[in-house]
Design a protein around this motif. Structure first.
Motif, PDB file in Angstrom:
ATOM      1  N   CYS A 177       0.858  -1.191   0.000  1.00 12.02           N
ATOM      2  CA  CYS A 177       0.000   0.000   0.000  1.00 12.02           C
ATOM      3  C   CYS A 177       0.897   1.245   0.000  1.00 12.02           C
ATOM      4  CB  CYS A 177      -0.886   0.005   1.233  1.00 12.02           C
ATOM      5  SG  CYS A 177       0.040   0.010   2.784  1.00 12.02           S
ATOM      6  N   GLY A 178       0.344   2.354  -0.473  1.00  9.05           N
ATOM      7  CA  GLY A 178       1.097   3.606  -0.518  1.00  9.05           C
ATOM      8  C   GLY A 178       0.697   4.569   0.578  1.00  9.05           C
ATOM      9  N   ALA A 179      -0.354   4.207   1.338  1.00 11.77           N
ATOM     10  CA  ALA A 179      -0.807   5.063   2.438  1.00 11.77           C
ATOM     11  C   ALA A 179      -1.554   4.185   3.443  1.00 11.77           C
ATOM     12  CB  ALA A 179      -1.726   6.166   1.920  1.00 11.77           C
ATOM     13  N   ILE A 180      -1.666   4.684   4.689  1.00 14.03           N
ATOM     14  CA  ILE A 180      -2.378   3.957   5.740  1.00 14.03           C
ATOM     15  C   ILE A 180      -3.411   4.885   6.366  1.00 14.03           C
ATOM     16  CG2 ILE A 180      -2.163   2.782   7.959  1.00 14.03           C
ATOM     17  CD1 ILE A 180       0.745   2.057   7.082  1.00 14.03           C
ATOM     18  N   VAL A 181      -4.634   4.397   6.509  1.00 14.33           N
ATOM     19  CA  VAL A 181      -5.722   5.158   7.125  1.00 14.33           C
ATOM     20  C   VAL A 181      -5.936   4.632   8.543  1.00 14.33           C
ATOM     21  CG1 VAL A 181      -8.240   5.454   7.101  1.00 14.33           C
ATOM     22  CG2 VAL A 181      -6.916   5.819   5.001  1.00 14.33           C
ATOM     23  N   LEU A 182      -5.959   5.525   9.523  1.00 19.56           N
ATOM     24  CA  LEU A 182      -6.204   5.123  10.913  1.00 19.56           C
ATOM     25  C   LEU A 182      -7.707   5.056  11.146  1.00 19.56           C
ATOM     26  CD1 LEU A 182      -3.419   7.136  12.780  1.00 19.56           C
ATOM     27  CD2 LEU A 182      -3.370   4.781  11.899  1.00 19.56           C
ATOM     28  N   GLY A 183      -8.182   3.889  11.585  1.00 25.92           N
ATOM     29  CA  GLY A 183      -9.609   3.604  11.626  1.00 25.92           C
ATOM     30  C   GLY A 183     -10.283   3.818  12.951  1.00 25.92           C
ATOM     31  N   CYS A 184      -9.982   4.924  13.647  1.00 29.32           N
ATOM     32  CA  CYS A 184     -10.676   5.245  14.888  1.00 29.32           C
ATOM     33  C   CYS A 184     -10.411   6.707  15.250  1.00 29.32           C
ATOM     34  CB  CYS A 184     -10.196   4.356  16.029  1.00 29.32           C
ATOM     35  SG  CYS A 184     -11.035   4.690  17.601  1.00 29.32           S
ATOM     36  N   GLY A 185     -11.458   7.400  15.703  1.00 29.12           N
ATOM     37  CA  GLY A 185     -11.289   8.792  16.126  1.00 29.12           C
ATOM     38  C   GLY A 185     -10.241   8.922  17.210  1.00 29.12           C
ATOM     39  N   GLY A 186     -10.144   7.909  18.048  1.00 30.10           N
ATOM     40  CA  GLY A 186      -9.193   7.925  19.161  1.00 30.10           C
ATOM     41  C   GLY A 186      -7.745   7.772  18.717  1.00 30.10           C
ATOM     42  N   MET A 187      -7.521   7.531  17.426  1.00 31.04           N
ATOM     43  CA  MET A 187      -6.151   7.425  16.889  1.00 31.04           C
ATOM     44  C   MET A 187      -5.720   8.734  16.233  1.00 31.04           C
ATOM     45  SD  MET A 187      -6.407   3.712  15.003  1.00 31.04           S
ATOM     46  CE  MET A 187      -6.900   2.224  15.883  1.00 31.04           C
ATOM     47  N   ALA A 188      -6.568   9.777  16.344  1.00 29.82           N
ATOM     48  CA  ALA A 188      -6.347  11.027  15.597  1.00 29.82           C
ATOM     49  C   ALA A 188      -5.002  11.663  15.900  1.00 29.82           C
ATOM     50  CB  ALA A 188      -7.478  12.008  15.900  1.00 29.82           C
ATOM     51  N   ASN A 189      -4.478  11.450  17.098  1.00 29.39           N
ATOM     52  CA  ASN A 189      -3.216  12.115  17.481  1.00 29.39           C
ATOM     53  C   ASN A 189      -1.977  11.294  17.123  1.00 29.39           C
ATOM     54  OD1 ASN A 189      -3.756  10.046  19.202  1.00 29.39           O
ATOM     55  ND2 ASN A 189      -3.418  11.218  21.099  1.00 29.39           N
ATOM     56  N   LEU A 190      -2.135  10.219  16.373  1.00 25.62           N
ATOM     57  CA  LEU A 190      -1.002   9.341  16.066  1.00 25.62           C
ATOM     58  C   LEU A 190      -0.451   9.527  14.654  1.00 25.62           C
ATOM     59  CD1 LEU A 190      -2.393   5.989  17.586  1.00 25.62           C
ATOM     60  CD2 LEU A 190      -1.002   7.760  18.719  1.00 25.62           C
ATOM     61  N   ALA A 191      -1.249  10.137  13.765  1.00 27.79           N
ATOM     62  CA  ALA A 191      -0.926  10.114  12.327  1.00 27.79           C
ATOM     63  C   ALA A 191       0.393  10.801  11.985  1.00 27.79           C
ATOM     64  CB  ALA A 191      -2.076  10.750  11.540  1.00 27.79           C
ATOM     65  N   ARG A 192       0.570  12.006  12.499  1.00 23.80           N
ATOM     66  CA  ARG A 192       1.733  12.801  12.074  1.00 23.80           C
ATOM     67  C   ARG A 192       3.045  12.088  12.427  1.00 23.80           C
ATOM     68  NH1 ARG A 192       1.729  18.398  10.535  1.00 23.80           N
ATOM     69  NH2 ARG A 192      -0.536  18.383  10.629  1.00 23.80           N
ATOM     70  N   GLU A 193       3.115  11.606  13.663  1.00 23.17           N
ATOM     71  CA  GLU A 193       4.354  10.951  14.128  1.00 23.17           C
ATOM     72  C   GLU A 193       4.606   9.648  13.345  1.00 23.17           C
ATOM     73  OE1 GLU A 193       4.497  10.981  18.476  1.00 23.17           O
ATOM     74  OE2 GLU A 193       5.652   9.094  18.356  1.00 23.17           O
ATOM     75  N   LEU A 194       3.551   8.873  13.103  1.00 21.04           N
ATOM     76  CA  LEU A 194       3.714   7.612  12.380  1.00 21.04           C
ATOM     77  C   LEU A 194       4.118   7.869  10.929  1.00 21.04           C
ATOM     78  CD1 LEU A 194       0.696   5.548  13.775  1.00 21.04           C
ATOM     79  CD2 LEU A 194       3.136   5.025  14.083  1.00 21.04           C
TER      80      LEU A 194
END
Ligand code: 5HY
Length: 250
Positions: A177-194
């Motif tokens: 895959c070329g991108a990953i979608v985080l599947g929970c509102g509670g994961m909203a603060n993880l995207a940038r760092e990952l």
């Protein structure tokens, strides 16, 4: 400069998760945007299946009604099942965007194929339903779960966040895959760092939805009132639903 007021609705009743979602939304909101994080006055502490979604959807409609009365410009449904999305659009004049829909759209703008990392195995089917409903099933390589309850993201141990990281590493290595979608509102603060650590776009729907609602409002676009998203036909609702007997909203 007019201030945009965007209501970010966490459909579960977890105040901790509502705060996580509100902070993530404020991180990406433009300077002229006011973010109003809210959750239902009563309902389900976390959404982990179809029954929970039905309860959460009523909480969404309650908050959209209150937001419309307060004159907000747009609404975000901050649960990865996008519960009550179309019903909420009937009630709203401004844009209403769900975080699953927003993240999937954004992912296809930066990659031909994406994967999803969500919470429980039993909610994986909900992601597949939305992929089909939104027409993204051919863009999604795989849906992974961390096999932990939603509120484990708010328990302060960091264990769930570590599991999310591991699943993202696995998805990047195995799914092509070329991108990953985080599947929970509670994961909203993880995207940038990952995204930074794993060198792959990791997209959270809360941030994606804030930018989409801002873009729609910037274009002067609200929810169409032509056809199926017109206001519901007024009729006297009874019992706990009298909140909807409001001519200013219906
Ligand atoms: C969510 N549940 O975003 C979904 C996640 C899921 O309470 N907020 C919830 O697993 O469907």
């Amino acid at each position: 400069m007019t201030t945009l007021r965007i209501q970010v609705i966490n459909p579960n009743t977890s105040l901790a998760m509502t705060q996580t979602i509100g902070e993530a939304a404020r991180m990406v909101a433009s300077s002229g945007t006011e973010i109003l994080p809210v959750c239902p006055s009563h309902g389900v502490p976390s959404i982990e299946g179809h029954f929970d979604e039905a309860i959460g959807a009523m909480g969404v409609l309650e908050q959209v009604t209150l937001g419309e009365r307060a004159g907000v410009d747009g609404h975000i449904i901050a649960c990865f099942g996008d519960p009550g999305l179309l019903a909420a659009r009937e009630l709203a004049t401004g844009p209403v965007v769900g975080i699953a829909e927003a993240a999937m759209h954004m992912a296809t703008l930066v990659a031909t194929r994406f994967s999803i990392v969500t919470t429980l195995p039993r909610t994986v089917i909900i992601a597949h339903h939305l992929l089909r409903q939104y027409g993204f099933e051919h863009h999604c390589q795989a849906v992974h779960s961390i096999d932990l309850p939603v509120l484990s993201l708010e328990d302060g141990t960091g264990f769930a966040q570590q599991k999310v990281r591991e699943r993202c590493i696995q998805a990047k290595a195995q799914d092509n895959c070329g991108a990953i979608v985080l599947g929970c509102g509670g994961m909203a603060n993880l995207a940038r760092e990952l995204s930074h650590e794993l060198c792959i776009p990791v997209i959270d729907g809360v941030s994606a939805a804030v930018k989409m609602v801002e873009a729609l409002l910037g274009l002067g676009l609200g929810t169409s009132k032509q056809g199926d998203l017109a206001k519901p036909n007024p009729k006297p609702l009874t019992g706990p639903y009298t909140i909807f007997n409001d001519p200013s909203v219906m």
